[in-house]
Design an enzyme around this catalytic site. Structure first.
Site, mmCIF file in Angstrom:
data_model
loop_
_atom_site.group_PDB
_atom_site.id
_atom_site.type_symbol
_atom_site.label_atom_id
_atom_site.label_comp_id
_atom_site.label_asym_id
_atom_site.label_seq_id
_atom_site.Cartn_x
_atom_site.Cartn_y
_atom_site.Cartn_z
ATOM 1 N N PRO A 85 25.303 21.511 -49.335
ATOM 2 C CA PRO A 85 24.261 21.228 -50.811
ATOM 3 C C PRO A 85 24.129 20.184 -50.746
ATOM 4 O O PRO A 85 22.782 19.572 -51.858
ATOM 5 C CB PRO A 85 25.831 21.605 -51.578
ATOM 6 N N GLU A 112 35.372 21.995 -47.970
ATOM 7 C CA GLU A 112 34.884 20.868 -49.279
ATOM 8 C C GLU A 112 33.651 20.008 -48.218
ATOM 9 O O GLU A 112 32.947 18.916 -48.870
ATOM 10 C CB GLU A 112 35.870 20.062 -49.165
ATOM 11 N N ARG A 150 9.180 31.770 -37.740
ATOM 12 C CA ARG A 150 8.671 32.343 -37.815
ATOM 13 C C ARG A 150 6.724 31.475 -37.513
ATOM 14 O O ARG A 150 5.784 32.215 -37.686
ATOM 15 C CB ARG A 150 8.440 33.619 -39.008
ATOM 16 N N ASP A 165 0.218 31.963 -46.515
ATOM 17 C CA ASP A 165 1.510 31.944 -47.396
ATOM 18 C C ASP A 165 1.933 32.053 -47.750
ATOM 19 O O ASP A 165 1.467 30.283 -48.336
ATOM 20 C CB ASP A 165 2.930 31.534 -46.123
HETATM 21 N N1 ADE Z 1 26.404 25.059 -47.804
HETATM 22 C C1 ADE Z 1 26.889 25.399 -49.068
HETATM 23 N N2 ADE Z 1 26.038 24.938 -50.262
HETATM 24 C C2 ADE Z 1 25.009 25.126 -49.548
HETATM 25 C C3 ADE Z 1 23.172 25.049 -49.971
HETATM 26 N N3 ADE Z 1 23.063 25.110 -51.190
HETATM 27 N N4 ADE Z 1 22.356 24.282 -48.663
HETATM 28 C C4 ADE Z 1 23.147 24.133 -47.488
HETATM 29 N N5 ADE Z 1 24.038 24.497 -47.529
HETATM 30 C C5 ADE Z 1 24.512 24.508 -47.913
#
Ligand code: ADE
Length: 236
Positions: A85, A112, A150, A165
């Site tokens: 994330p 984590e 794709r 697209d």
């Molecule tokens: N791992 C946990 N959440 C994530 C996200 N939003 N994007 C990529 N990997 C992740």
């Protein structure tokens, strides 16, 4: 193209990769997907892959040795990605860039996080699929694999064009209609039945613009160089 995916949960991928277009892309050798079970590279009799963070705090961190061993066991790693994330937002342009590579290796983050030395030593980019936290990097790895597959030439049918697209040109797509001409009192716009290709193209362009203005004004803003509004403060 070869996509290696290093994961603690290889079974999560089987359903997704065995259906529809991804399945056909594998069958026709447009892509090869190699799932690597990180647990097999775990340490000791218990195949340990994680440990507590130095400095304290909650959660567990993926250890560097199993990931290094999994990577070093691959014939070729190519472009190495971690799903996390904290990564750069994955966008259509990234899918397009990655679809032109010969080998991509995706390491699915978990718990984590991953020991930072893995990133320092092996990783070319960290990618996030959005500003929310999932339970692991497997779904993001599926999203990235699907989006780039794709775009590989020959994967989509010959009458399906990437240029139509959403996000291809920094815009959303125009609305689509198929038979019947009238459904529950709503009729298909006359222009689409006219056979006039120039008018249809102009209609689609104006509807795409309208849709983008309503749903994603930030996208139009990014197309306007020098725009200083808050929508333009995101990364590209
Ligand atoms: N791992 C946990 N959440 C994530 C996200 N939003 N994007 C990529 N990997 C992740």
């Amino acid at each position: 193209m070869l996509i290696n995916i290093i994961t603690l949960f290889p079974e999560m991928f089987t359903g997704v990769f065995e259906q529809s277009i991804l399945h056909r892309a594998r069958e026709t050798n447009k892509i090869e997907i190699h799932l690597i079970n990180l647990r097999e590279y775990g340490l000791g009799a218990h195949r340990v892959v994680d440990d507590a963070p130095f400095g304290g705090g909650g959660g567990m961190i993926l250890k560097p040795e199993p990931i290094a061993a999994a990577l070093e066991d691959l014939a070729e790693t190519g472009h190495v990605i971690i799903t996390t994330p904290r990564g750069k937002h994955f966008q259509q342009a990234d899918a397009s860039r990655l679809s032109r590579m010969d080998v991509v290796t995706i390491i699915c983050g978990h718990y984590e996080g991953i020991d930072e030395r893995v990133t320092q030593l092996f990783v070319h980019e960290e990618l996030s699929i959005g500003d929310y936290v999932l339970t692991g990097g497997e779904i993001p790895a599926m999203v990235i694999t699907d989006a780039l597959t794709r775009l590989i030439p020959g994967v989509l049918g010959k009458d399906t064009m990437e240029t139509g697209d959403s996000h291809y040109n920094g815009m959303l797509e125009h609305p689509h209609y198929t038979r019947p001409r009238e459904f529950r009192g709503i009729v298909v716009p006359e222009v689409l039945l006219s056979g006039n290709h120039e008018e249809i193209r102009a209609w689609r362009e104006s509807k795409a613009l309208e849709k983008t203005k309503t749903m994603r004004p930030d996208m139009l803003c990014k197309k306007t160089s020098g725009c200083e509004c808050r929508n333009n403060k995101d990364e590209d």
